[in-house]
Design an enzyme around this catalytic site. Structure first.
Site, PDB file in Angstrom:
ATOM      1  N   LYS A 111       3.451  10.437   7.509  1.00 46.95           N
ATOM      2  CA  LYS A 111       2.976  10.089   8.860  1.00 46.95           C
ATOM      3  C   LYS A 111       3.581  10.964   9.956  1.00 46.95           C
ATOM      4  O   LYS A 111       3.546  12.172   9.865  1.00 46.95           O
ATOM      5  CB  LYS A 111       3.244   8.612   9.122  1.00 46.95           C
ATOM      6  CG  LYS A 111       2.635   7.663   8.076  1.00 46.95           C
ATOM      7  CD  LYS A 111       1.192   7.380   8.321  1.00 46.95           C
ATOM      8  CE  LYS A 111       0.664   6.267   7.432  1.00 46.95           C
ATOM      9  NZ  LYS A 111      -0.784   6.229   7.368  1.00 46.95           N
ATOM     10  N   ASP A 161       9.588   3.091   0.176  1.00 47.12           N
ATOM     11  CA  ASP A 161       8.479   3.788   0.815  1.00 47.12           C
ATOM     12  C   ASP A 161       8.638   3.582   2.319  1.00 47.12           C
ATOM     13  O   ASP A 161       8.297   2.525   2.854  1.00 47.12           O
ATOM     14  CB  ASP A 161       7.152   3.210   0.305  1.00 47.12           C
ATOM     15  CG  ASP A 161       5.944   3.849   0.981  1.00 47.12           C
ATOM     16  OD1 ASP A 161       6.113   4.501   2.029  1.00 47.12           O
ATOM     17  OD2 ASP A 161       4.823   3.663   0.471  1.00 47.12           O
ATOM     18  N   TYR A 170       0.865  -1.172   0.000  1.00 49.64           N
ATOM     19  CA  TYR A 170       0.000   0.000   0.000  1.00 49.64           C
ATOM     20  C   TYR A 170       0.903   1.223   0.000  1.00 49.64           C
ATOM     21  O   TYR A 170       1.714   1.398   0.912  1.00 49.64           O
ATOM     22  CB  TYR A 170      -0.915   0.008   1.240  1.00 49.64           C
ATOM     23  CG  TYR A 170      -1.762   1.253   1.304  1.00 49.64           C
ATOM     24  CD1 TYR A 170      -2.799   1.434   0.401  1.00 49.64           C
ATOM     25  CD2 TYR A 170      -1.517   2.257   2.237  1.00 49.64           C
ATOM     26  CE1 TYR A 170      -3.576   2.590   0.421  1.00 49.64           C
ATOM     27  CE2 TYR A 170      -2.286   3.406   2.272  1.00 49.64           C
ATOM     28  CZ  TYR A 170      -3.313   3.567   1.358  1.00 49.64           C
ATOM     29  OH  TYR A 170      -4.068   4.712   1.380  1.00 49.64           O
TER      30      TYR A 170
HETATM   31  C1  LIG Z   1       3.556   2.616   3.352  1.00 47.59           C
HETATM   32  C2  LIG Z   1       2.612   3.758   3.085  1.00 47.59           C
HETATM   33  N1  LIG Z   1       2.851   4.561   2.052  1.00 47.59           N
HETATM   34  C3  LIG Z   1       2.056   5.604   1.791  1.00 47.59           C
HETATM   35  C4  LIG Z   1       0.941   5.869   2.555  1.00 47.59           C
HETATM   36  C5  LIG Z   1       0.054   7.023   2.214  1.00 47.59           C
HETATM   37  O1  LIG Z   1       0.236   8.068   3.109  1.00 47.59           O
HETATM   38  P1  LIG Z   1      -0.921   9.151   3.287  1.00 47.59           P
HETATM   39  O2  LIG Z   1      -2.041   8.466   3.992  1.00 47.59           O
HETATM   40  O3  LIG Z   1      -0.276  10.250   4.069  1.00 47.59           O
HETATM   41  O4  LIG Z   1      -1.306   9.608   1.915  1.00 47.59           O
HETATM   42  C6  LIG Z   1       0.662   5.052   3.645  1.00 47.59           C
HETATM   43  C7  LIG Z   1      -0.517   5.302   4.494  1.00 47.59           C
HETATM   44  O5  LIG Z   1      -0.952   4.501   5.271  1.00 47.59           O
HETATM   45  C8  LIG Z   1       1.513   3.956   3.922  1.00 47.59           C
HETATM   46  O6  LIG Z   1       1.268   3.118   4.935  1.00 47.59           O
END
Ligand SMILES: Cc1ncc(COP(=O)(O)O)c(C=O)c1O
Length: 446
Positions: free
Chosen positions: A276, A249, A168
């Site tokens: 986050k 990521d 994700y």
């Molecule tokens: C690994 C990862 N990347 C990206 C995101 C997306 O971040 P945002 O919710 O700030 O758009 C999340 C959100 O849970 C995440 O867990």
């Protein structure tokens, strides 16, 4: 008296009836949240603006938070073990964060110009994460990943992006189960997580047109499944060989070591995305990495890539983020919080292992996830063996006990959660395995 005290295990001879009973109790205990949900249906599809926090029969509405606690509309108090899916690392209204926000508000919030704090905040991030030489801010992790991937496509002149099943990366990068129909319209190649041989074969097959390989060094929402270091090292070598950019990521995992999992594993990506907690609880995202790539965003260059964003340098995020990273979540604080998480996970796993139950907690450091199955969990396919109804039952039982976590069974410790809170969580898990033990499968050979 909680429903777990009242539960007569003999009445719950099967998981479905135990779950039905737990949900009935939940509905009866939360009339105001139910009314709030009904009212919200009028203006939002499903009464919801963030799919990850929705669940049936209706989600709880939280009224307020303080330190490590949350209170719902019906007045129940919870220890917040979810920690806003890792973004709430500082707990609720941490005094240092609060003071940083107050100071920002006192100075006015929308300048339409550079502010003094963004360069300091950027410098703190560059100092912290080994592969980040230059960084740019966005407003969310989703946007950070979007920027990293379009950057990779622009600098390589290639179009494809290799992602992992179960990953994700944000609202338009959803690969848990079937890829979402609303995913960004890139040419994605989907590879199996932690399977170096199969992934390398895919990389070779698409080598000529592969712009980027994007990977979470531990699958977060995909079940807190850590990448094996050899797998990450293989991705690194293969990306370099075919000329694709390796993107980590670290939106969730950057908290798992002072310099993120890239520091802990020693595998350095070309680009990293953050989000986050790094914004101190305010909206935040960032992408950064190798100077030769990020310099393409230098507006003094004739061939600069444009990257706008009204709120990229908003003073609330800059102020809270800088204070958090430099004065609260120091390297020492990161070590201590992750050690606490490691101890808690080991303790919870001992509870289920000692009873030979098909239930376990995965994760690293301060992030953990319950799975209702036994055996090694190396991929989302392994995790899919878990019994979803039992996991729902775990959620409702723990919520009834005053412990807040994600419906899917994920938890992330905040700095405000105490050792006593961890003891209480372990007590609730022990009670769950005692009262629901007959419903939990036995490990083969236990
Ligand atoms: C690994 C990862 N990347 C990206 C995101 C997306 O971040 P945002 O919710 O700030 O758009 C999340 C959100 O849970 C995440 O867990």
């Amino acid at each position: 008296m909680s429903p777990m005290d009242q539960a007569d295990p003999r009445r719950n001879a099967d998981v479905a009836s135990a779950l039905r009973e737990a949900e009935e109790h939940y509905v009866a205990a939360n009339p105001k949240s139910q009314a709030q949900h009904r009212a919200a249906l009028a203006a939002m599809p499903g009464g919801n603006t963030r799919t990850a926090i929705f669940y049936t029969p209706f989600p709880l509405t939280m009224a307020r938070g303080a330190a490590q606690h949350l209170w719902d509309l019906d007045g129940h108090r919870y220890v917040d073990f979810l920690g806003e899916f890792t973004a709430g690392l500082y707990g609720h209204s941490h005094p240092v964060i609060r003071a940083a926000l107050d100071a920002a508000l006192d100075g006015g919030i929308s300048f339409g110009a550079h502010g003094a704090l963004e360069a300091q905040f950027a410098a703190a991030i560059v100092a912290r994460f080994p592969s980040i030489e230059l960084v740019r801010f966005t407003n969310s992790g989703t946007e950070a990943n979007l920027m990293a991937l379009v950057t990779a496509r622009a600098v390589t002149g290639r179009s494809k992006v290799l992602v992992f099943d179960g990953a994700y990366h944000g609202g338009v990068f959803y690969f848990r189960g079937k890829p979402a129909p609303i995913n960004a319209p890139f040419a994605f190649v989907i590879a199996p997580y932690n399977d170096a041989a199969a992934t390398l074969a895919l990389i070779e097959r698409h080598a000529d047109d592969l712009a980027a390989i994007i990977v979470e060094p531990m699958l977060g929402s995909g079940g807190c499944i850590p990448a094996e270091p050899a797998f990450l090292a293989a991705l690194r070598a293969s990306a370099t060989r075919v000329g694709a950019l390796l993107v980590f990521d670290e939106v969730m995992t950057s908290r798992l070591a002072p310099g993120g999992l890239q520091q802990a594993t020693g595998v350095l990506p070309d680009l990293t995305t953050l989000g986050k907690y790094i914004g101190g609880g305010m909206s935040f995202g960032a992408f950064g990495g190798r100077a030769d790539i990020m310099e393409r965003y230098d507006p003094r260059r004739a061939d600069a890539f444009p990257h706008a964003g009204t709120f990229n340098n908003n003073v609330l995020t800059m102020s809270a983020g800088l204070a958090g990273l430099t004065r609260v979540y120091t390297a020492e604080a990161a070590e201590a919080l992750n050690a606490r998480g490691d101890r808690l996970r080991a303790r919870l796993n001992a509870l289920t292992r000692d009873r030979g139950l098909a239930m376990q907690f995965t994760g690293l450091g301060s992030m953990l996830q319950v799975h209702m199955c036994a055996g090694a969990l190396r991929s989302p396919a392994d995790a899919a063996r878990g019994d979803a109804a039992l996991r729902d039952l775990f959620f409702f039982d723990l919520v009834a006990r005053g412990h807040w976590l994600a419906k899917r069974g994920m938890a992330a410790l905040s700095l405000m959660v105490t050792e006593a809170d961890c003891d209480a969580l372990a007590g609730a898990v022990e009670e769950f395995v005692a009262t629901r033990g007959a419903l939990l499968g036995q490990r083969v050979g236990a």
